[in-house]
Design an enzyme around this catalytic site. Structure first.
Site, PDB file in Angstrom:
ATOM      1  N   THR A  28     -18.441  -2.616   1.618  1.00 36.01           N
ATOM      2  CA  THR A  28     -17.205  -1.832   1.691  1.00 36.01           C
ATOM      3  C   THR A  28     -17.107  -0.796   0.589  1.00 36.01           C
ATOM      4  OG1 THR A  28     -16.081  -3.765   2.631  1.00 36.01           O
ATOM      5  CG2 THR A  28     -14.691  -1.992   1.787  1.00 36.01           C
ATOM      6  N   GLY A  34      -3.474   5.166  -3.214  1.00 31.65           N
ATOM      7  CA  GLY A  34      -3.879   5.895  -2.021  1.00 31.65           C
ATOM      8  C   GLY A  34      -2.739   6.733  -1.477  1.00 31.65           C
ATOM      9  N   TYR A  50     -24.409 -15.623  -6.384  1.00 32.47           N
ATOM     10  CA  TYR A  50     -23.298 -14.674  -6.235  1.00 32.47           C
ATOM     11  C   TYR A  50     -22.223 -14.891  -7.292  1.00 32.47           C
ATOM     12  CZ  TYR A  50     -19.316 -12.216  -4.120  1.00 32.47           C
ATOM     13  OH  TYR A  50     -18.252 -11.391  -3.889  1.00 32.47           O
ATOM     14  N   SER A  62       3.106   2.072  -1.878  1.00 32.28           N
ATOM     15  CA  SER A  62       3.397   2.523  -3.235  1.00 32.28           C
ATOM     16  C   SER A  62       2.143   2.530  -4.095  1.00 32.28           C
ATOM     17  CB  SER A  62       4.455   1.614  -3.882  1.00 32.28           C
ATOM     18  OG  SER A  62       3.992   0.275  -3.913  1.00 32.28           O
ATOM     19  N   ALA A  83       0.814  -1.216   0.000  1.00 34.97           N
ATOM     20  CA  ALA A  83       0.000   0.000   0.000  1.00 34.97           C
ATOM     21  C   ALA A  83       0.846   1.264   0.000  1.00 34.97           C
ATOM     22  CB  ALA A  83      -0.928   0.007   1.212  1.00 34.97           C
ATOM     23  N   ASN A 101     -11.745   6.479  -1.770  1.00 36.98           N
ATOM     24  CA  ASN A 101     -10.719   5.740  -2.506  1.00 36.98           C
ATOM     25  C   ASN A 101     -10.720   4.241  -2.258  1.00 36.98           C
ATOM     26  OD1 ASN A 101      -8.010   5.723  -3.994  1.00 36.98           O
ATOM     27  ND2 ASN A 101      -7.427   4.864  -2.011  1.00 36.98           N
ATOM     28  N   SER A 106     -14.616   2.230 -11.188  1.00 41.85           N
ATOM     29  CA  SER A 106     -13.814   1.367 -12.056  1.00 41.85           C
ATOM     30  C   SER A 106     -14.554   1.121 -13.355  1.00 41.85           C
ATOM     31  CB  SER A 106     -13.540   0.024 -11.361  1.00 41.85           C
ATOM     32  OG  SER A 106     -13.035  -0.937 -12.275  1.00 41.85           O
TER      33      SER A 106
END
Length: 349
Positions: A160, A66, A216, A63, A61, A139, A194
């Site tokens: 989420t 975010g 699903y 790099s 994370a 983000n 996205s």
């Protein structure tokens, strides 16, 4: 060196190859006049936790997009608040950003977007500080997870990627409205979506089947959540215009990022993303979609929409490669956006 087709500039003056540093070059996030000296750009969460995102490694994370978004906005003078479940890992990112930009102002606060209780606590703590809030960057995201329910009993990707963002945005709106009024500066909400929104379920949003494990699909659920990001931004934009509020709301596709795909996801996810990009490239004639961006390129569109004067006044738009793009028809469905809003209110109250 990339072929010239990948650096061909769009109407904004930027391209697939543009970096976050380039799209904000010469810009400052500092507000003048009677406003506070530092606007507050708000990122959450910078570091998704391993227990929430199956394939993520927190070591990657630092790099990721975010961290790059935080670094660039902080370098341009914004006071950046990074929210994360793993405080130690987030603080490590903060120290990395400060090492590169000693004058930057960054804070870390705890937040688990998959938990509404955590979101409510975070919002209450942030609002209690009495800080202004000019820029809100949604983000966070989980990609193609196996079927799991959140702490609130909601399918994890929808919980989420959409519900957590929706609730937190809702709880921070009064602070943003107050900031825009008092500073007379346009507020901006940026939802990182996205191109995967095009590959949602046939219905778009399965309101009556959100938790249907039997039907699903990991990729379908991801597309559904990313479609929800766009619809959320569009409905916010509609409401802001109706209310005469000086805040814009937009969504974007950051591109496929090297760190997020090759390091954090399985080969199945990598192939799925490649196929998504291939389809998008055919539809839009953009061969750049077939290539992976580095973190600085991946953060470019977010930083452009959050800070660039070229995005001033634009609301309810979908961006890619720092230019306005066309989302699919479901993403432009006004009635679907209204229905999602009402559905989300019911889920969060």
């Amino acid at each position: 060196m990339l072929p010239s087709i990948f650096s061909r500039k769009g109407a904004s003056g930027f391209s697939w190859a543009s970096t976050a540093d380039q799209v904000t070059q010469g810009l400052t996030a500092i507000v003048t006049g009677n406003a506070p000296p530092l606007p507050h750009a708000f990122l959450f969460p910078l570091l998704p936790s391993l227990s929430t995102i199956r394939f993520v490694r927190t070591s990657g994370a630092s790099s990721g997009i975010g961290a790059e978004t935080a670094r660039v906005l902080a370098a341009r003078g914004a006071h950046v608040v990074m929210a994360a479940r793993n405080i130690a890992a987030a603080d490590s990112v903060r120290q990395t950003v400060l090492a590169a930009t000693p004058a930057a102002t960054l804070d870390v606060m705890e937040l688990d977007l998959s938990s509404m209780a955590s979101v409510r606590k975070f919002a209450a703590d942030f609002n209690a500080k009495g800080l202004p809030l000019n820029i809100l960057v949604n983000n966070a995201g989980v990609l193609a997870t196996s079927f799991t329910l959140s702490k609130d009993g909601i399918e994890m990707q929808f919980a989420t990627n959409h519900v957590g963002h929706f609730l937190l945005t809702h709880l921070l709106l009064e602070t943003m409205k107050k900031t825009s009024r008092e500073s007379n500066v346009e507020g901006r909400i940026v939802n990182v979506s996205s191109v995967g929104h095009k590959f949602t379920y046939q219905e778009g949003i399965r309101f009556d089947k959100i938790n249907n494990e039997a039907e699903y699909s990991a990729s379908g659920a991801y597309g559904q959540s990313k479609l929800a990001n766009i619809l959320h931004a569009n409905e916010l934009a509609r409401r802001f215009k109706e209310e005469g509020v000086n805040i814009t709301a937009n969504s974007l596709h950051p591109g496929s990022i090297i760190t997020n795909i090759l390091r954090n996801h399985s080969i199945i996810d990598w192939v799925t993303t490649l196929l998504v990009n291939l389809s998008h490239a055919v539809l839009h004639g953009s061969l750049g979609m077939l290539l992976l961006k580095n973190a600085n390129q991946g953060a470019a569109t977010t930083c452009y929409v959050a800070l660039h004067p070229g995005a001033k006044g634009l609301s309810g738009k979908y961006f890619s490669d720092s230019n306005v793009y066309e989302a699919n028809e479901k993403a432009k469905d006004v009635e679907l956006a209204k229905k999602l809003w009402d559905f989300s209110i019911e889920l969060t109250t």
